[in-house]
Design an enzyme around this catalytic site. Sequence first.
Site, PDB file in Angstrom:
ATOM      1  N   GLU A  33       0.842  -1.186   0.000  1.00 19.81           N
ATOM      2  CA  GLU A  33       0.000   0.000   0.000  1.00 19.81           C
ATOM      3  C   GLU A  33       0.882   1.242   0.000  1.00 19.81           C
ATOM      4  OE1 GLU A  33      -3.111   0.276   2.891  1.00 19.81           O
ATOM      5  OE2 GLU A  33      -3.956  -1.666   2.344  1.00 19.81           O
ATOM      6  N   HIS A  95      -4.685   6.780   0.294  1.00 20.81           N
ATOM      7  CA  HIS A  95      -3.860   5.572   0.327  1.00 20.81           C
ATOM      8  C   HIS A  95      -4.442   4.576  -0.671  1.00 20.81           C
ATOM      9  CE1 HIS A  95      -6.990   4.310   3.195  1.00 20.81           C
ATOM     10  NE2 HIS A  95      -6.628   3.066   2.967  1.00 20.81           N
ATOM     11  N   HIS A  97      -5.323   0.430  -1.816  1.00 17.56           N
ATOM     12  CA  HIS A  97      -5.666  -0.912  -1.350  1.00 17.56           C
ATOM     13  C   HIS A  97      -5.311  -1.894  -2.465  1.00 17.56           C
ATOM     14  CE1 HIS A  97      -8.945  -0.271   1.990  1.00 17.56           C
ATOM     15  NE2 HIS A  97      -7.774   0.253   2.323  1.00 17.56           N
ATOM     16  N   ASP A 108      -9.395   2.077   8.557  1.00 19.99           N
ATOM     17  CA  ASP A 108      -9.456   3.344   7.813  1.00 19.99           C
ATOM     18  C   ASP A 108     -10.441   4.297   8.488  1.00 19.99           C
ATOM     19  OD1 ASP A 108      -7.709   2.427   5.807  1.00 19.99           O
ATOM     20  OD2 ASP A 108      -9.364   1.711   4.553  1.00 19.99           O
TER      21      ASP A 108
END
Length: 164
Positions: A33, A95, A97, A108
Site C-alpha cells: 500500500e 492511500h 488498497h 481506515d
Amino acid sequence: MIREWSQQRYVMVAPVVLATIGAFLIVDERRNEAGGILIGSYRGSHVEVVGCTVPMPLDVRSRYRFDRRDPGHQAAALKAWHASGRTETFVGEWHTHPEPHPTPSGRDRQTWADIMKKNPNPLVFLIGGWESLWWAVGERGLVVEAVPLDSEPGALLAAAKSLP
C-alpha cells in the site's frame, strides 16, 4: 475531476494529483500500500485539491497497511501553507488498497475519525484501487461518500500513464 459530497458541495481535484496517485496503482507498485496527504484549499463550501505527498522513507508500507509516519508530510503541508500566503493546507489523505475496487476498512474509518477530531474543516479521503477510486468527505465526525460529476472511468490510470 469533480465530485459532489452533499447538495452543491464539491471536491475539485487537479489532474496532477490523479497522476501522482495513479503511479502507485501500476503493476510494480501494487506489492505494498502507498499513501500520503492531500494539499489544497477551501473555496467557500467546496474543497480544491491541488497537490499531494507520496510515501516517504519513515512511512510503514506493507501489503495491507500504510502508516504515515514521516514528518515530511507535515513539512510539505507547512511549506504549501507559507508559499500560498496561508491559503493551501492539509485537506485530507489518500492511500491505496490491493484490490480492483476499494472500500474502507474499519481501521481506515477509525483513522479518519481520529483525524476529524483534530480538524473542524471538511476533509477528503481517497482510497485508490487498481480499477477505481473510493472518495469521501468527512465532516463533524461523519464520512459521506462523494460521487463523480464528470467522467471518471480510466481517468486515474490515464493520468498515471501521462507521467514522464
